[in-house]
Enzyme design. Structure first.
Site, PDB file in Angstrom:
ATOM      1  N   PHE B 126       0.870  -1.172   0.000  1.00 36.30           N
ATOM      2  CA  PHE B 126       0.000   0.000   0.000  1.00 36.30           C
ATOM      3  C   PHE B 126       0.909   1.224   0.000  1.00 36.30           C
ATOM      4  O   PHE B 126       1.840   1.308   0.807  1.00 36.30           O
ATOM      5  CB  PHE B 126      -0.889  -0.025   1.240  1.00 36.30           C
ATOM      6  N   ASP B 195       3.270  -4.680   8.468  1.00 39.84           N
ATOM      7  CA  ASP B 195       2.001  -3.960   8.404  1.00 39.84           C
ATOM      8  C   ASP B 195       0.894  -4.999   8.303  1.00 39.84           C
ATOM      9  O   ASP B 195       0.838  -5.763   7.327  1.00 39.84           O
ATOM     10  CB  ASP B 195       2.023  -3.038   7.173  1.00 39.84           C
ATOM     11  N   TYR B 220      -9.930  -0.516  11.329  1.00 41.15           N
ATOM     12  CA  TYR B 220     -11.256  -0.272  10.731  1.00 41.15           C
ATOM     13  C   TYR B 220     -11.610  -1.262   9.636  1.00 41.15           C
ATOM     14  O   TYR B 220     -12.645  -1.130   9.009  1.00 41.15           O
ATOM     15  CB  TYR B 220     -11.383   1.167  10.225  1.00 41.15           C
ATOM     16  N   LYS B 221     -10.750  -2.241   9.407  1.00 38.63           N
ATOM     17  CA  LYS B 221     -11.074  -3.256   8.406  1.00 38.63           C
ATOM     18  C   LYS B 221     -11.684  -4.464   9.125  1.00 38.63           C
ATOM     19  O   LYS B 221     -12.816  -4.405   9.568  1.00 38.63           O
ATOM     20  CB  LYS B 221      -9.804  -3.602   7.622  1.00 38.63           C
ATOM     21  N   ARG B 369     -12.138  -5.576  -6.082  1.00 38.59           N
ATOM     22  CA  ARG B 369     -11.719  -6.173  -4.817  1.00 38.59           C
ATOM     23  C   ARG B 369     -12.923  -6.636  -4.025  1.00 38.59           C
ATOM     24  O   ARG B 369     -13.866  -5.867  -3.824  1.00 38.59           O
ATOM     25  CB  ARG B 369     -10.990  -5.106  -3.976  1.00 38.59           C
TER      26      ARG B 369
END
Lengths: 398, 398
Positions: B126, B195, B220-221, B369
């Site tokens: 990312f 990460d 938050y995922k 995705r």
């Protein structure tokens, strides 16, 4: 009824901001700690509930666009801007004050260039600013030199890259001369970074007017954003293109969803963003800022000075002589929106005050801090606080 | 009813995690974007309302102690710890992922010492990790070298200070071999920073077991903490005393309320704190973590693989041949909890899917995705998503 109680009643009756108290959730406690955590604005609970239940719970991912989550940092920055005398497009909300001090100071040092190898920092400031400044100096290969604000003009020179100052001292409530100090920093060719934590929302700051370079501040004190609500960063418009962030997260990219390998900074205020904004806290703050609708910061300042003057008057009248000593400057030009009283047993005194529903706070080793938020504190509150303080001081001789 | 619909029903009936869906607020939408923003846990609205109305509105400043606000970053870190295979006392919550990457990477470089002048970063990661790594390298005088995870073993050497890797690739859903890569990094005498944004809450991570040095992740995922909820930082216990933060805010001080001029770092996980924690978002996250009560991450992993396997099976059965190509590895050992499909008109396809209540997301330039959150996604959802996808793909030929 005493003369001071009568006077308080008259002052409250004549107060043009008196009605604003209804915009907050308050009880019978005299809350003089709004300089640490502002009271809850009455419209915030419903706003937060909407963010949680509808925006997150129903719209979910769509809210990044449809509920304006993505643009919240700049939008809320623009809502804060008039309170600190900034035109739109120069403030971005996000991260903590400490993180923003880091961004601002490293960026200021980079603007100053390699030839300037010294950072001046207010030695009397809230400690985090000094700790972060030390880290910024270490990482950019500069020397950190702590000085008092009064020593700044003499300390400035060709070596000075940047100066980090607090607008109002967190402990004493002393207001520093932002226009004169900024001008002195500029005359030396350096950059001025101001920490507005204890002034924004309490008095006019005039960032644009006085040519401040960079500024940071929290939003949970006089801006009532809620516990740990996100801080903000101001970068003066003409410096934005040179703002070289040490925290170039994807939110500060010119094209964040391009997911590109090479970093290219956004233009304008968004360049100060880092990672994904903290939406719950950020939108609570946005709702909290509605209490400022139609309120002039000049009127707030006038009332703030009247409140602190009156508190000093009541303490002088009520408190046992010599029992406390004010460390807050008497001159209006040098006073923020708090009064700090020194006494040896301040920790114990504050505990007793809080038991009697007068809430200020204690700052080690010996300071009683009383913050006066003009939006919801009245003169009767002030008289009562001083009266209860006098009782406590009279009982608990150290 | 098709064979796949029947199979979905059987799989759902046998699913030991099937009942957990009730712990979330969901509607008839097939929500396959939990790898971007997790759905709202049903207990969160009331918890947040209590934080706002009672803790902030009534207790105000007292909540820093009485409501446990001050210790929330470590307490919630300990709640996340078992989900990523960490013993208590090593994780602290706060700031964004980007800010935590900065802390971890600068600290790792400092642990490695002056002799090691190179940072390796996952070139496929990312982007924010790469941007922040570049800043960390610049500020610490190191060289940044982007490599693919597969190239890491060959790139390691005496110059390597630290390696920043993503556990699961945000785009392809590829799961990297954390144990083997960490061992290789250690064999070269360097520090491994992982990460976990796309793995925590979706599969076992085993931080302690595999000797990871430092790790960061968002919440938050798959942890469902809410939009922009605070990230976390893991520092392995035996490294904590050497964790030298580039963001030494007052919250990381050994005695934060001592307000001392000289910085002295706290011991343990709190050393990773910076400024005042963002309480609203943080306590929303704390409530959100209750959905994990009694849930084993191994069971989550087993269901996750079954979901992605079944999705691939349904897409193969339903979609026009050759219309999409999976870029997610078929091997279980190399797959996270998402399936990424490539097609030229992915942006348009995703828009149409969302209109028909199948929500995934589009990642430029050509990836669809789909994230599968085992806590609330079932096999019937998977079959329906593939069916609707096939319809859309059949209609909208590029």
């Amino acid at each position: 009824m005493s003369d001071l109680m009568r006077k308080a009643g008259e002052l409250d009756a004549a107060d043009p901001l008196g009605g604003l108290r209804d915009r907050f959730v308050l009880d019978d406690v005299v809350y003089l700690d709004g300089n640490s955590l502002g009271a809850l604005p009455a419209n915030v609970p419903a706003a937060v509930d909407d963010v949680v239940r509808r925006q997150w719970g129903e719209l979910r991912i769509r809210s990044w666009e449809e509920s304006g989550w993505w643009t919240a940092p700049e939008r809320i920055g623009d809502r804060i801007a008039p309170l600190v005398g900034a035109a739109a497009g120069q403030i971005v909300v996000g991260d903590s004050t400490s993180v923003n001090v880091f961004k601002a100071l490293v960026a200021a040092v980079r603007m100053a260039g390699e030839g300037r190898d010294e950072i001046l920092v207010d030695a009397t400031t809230f400690p985090t600013d000094g700790y972060i400044a030390e880290s910024a100096a270490r990482l950019t290969g500069r020397t950190l030199r702590p000085v008092t604000p009064a020593e700044v003009p003499a300390a400035l020179g060709e070596r000075t890259a940047a100066v980090l100052l607090n607008h109002v001292d967190y402990r004493t409530g002393r207001l520093h001369d932002l226009p004169a100090l900024t001008a002195a920093v500029h005359a030396a060719g350096a950059y001025a970074v101001w920490d507005l934590c204890h002034s924004a929302g309490a008095l006019p700051v005039g960032l644009d007017e006085h040519g401040v370079d960079l500024a940071v501040g929290c939003t949970y004190k006089y801006l009532n954003g809620g516990p740990g609500s996100p801080a903000y960063l101001y970068v003066r418009r003409d410096l934005q293109a040179r703002f070289d962030s040490p925290l170039p997260g994807w939110n500060s990219h010119a094209e964040p969803f391009g997911m590109r390998g090479a970093y290219e900074p956004a233009s304008g205020a968004p360049r100060g963003r880092v990672g994904t904004p903290d939406i719950l806290s950020m939108l609570a703050l946005e709702a909290a800022l509605e209490v400022w609708d139609g309120v002039s910061i000049e009127a707030v300042r006038a009332k703030s000075l009247a409140l602190t003057d009156f508190f000093e008057e009541c303490v002088r009248a009520y408190a046992p002589p010599g029992r406390v000593e004010s460390v807050t400057p008497a001159a209006h030009a040098e006073r923020g929106s708090q009064v700090a009283l020194r006494c040896d047993d301040a920790g114990d005194v504050m505990k007793r005050l809080i038991e009697r529903e007068v809430v200020g706070d204690f700052r080690a080793p010996d300071v009683l801090r009383f913050g006066f938020t003009p939006l919801y504190i009245g003169f009767a509150d002030v008289e009562r606080a001083a009266r209860v303080l006098a009782e406590v001081l009279g009982e608990a001789l150290p």
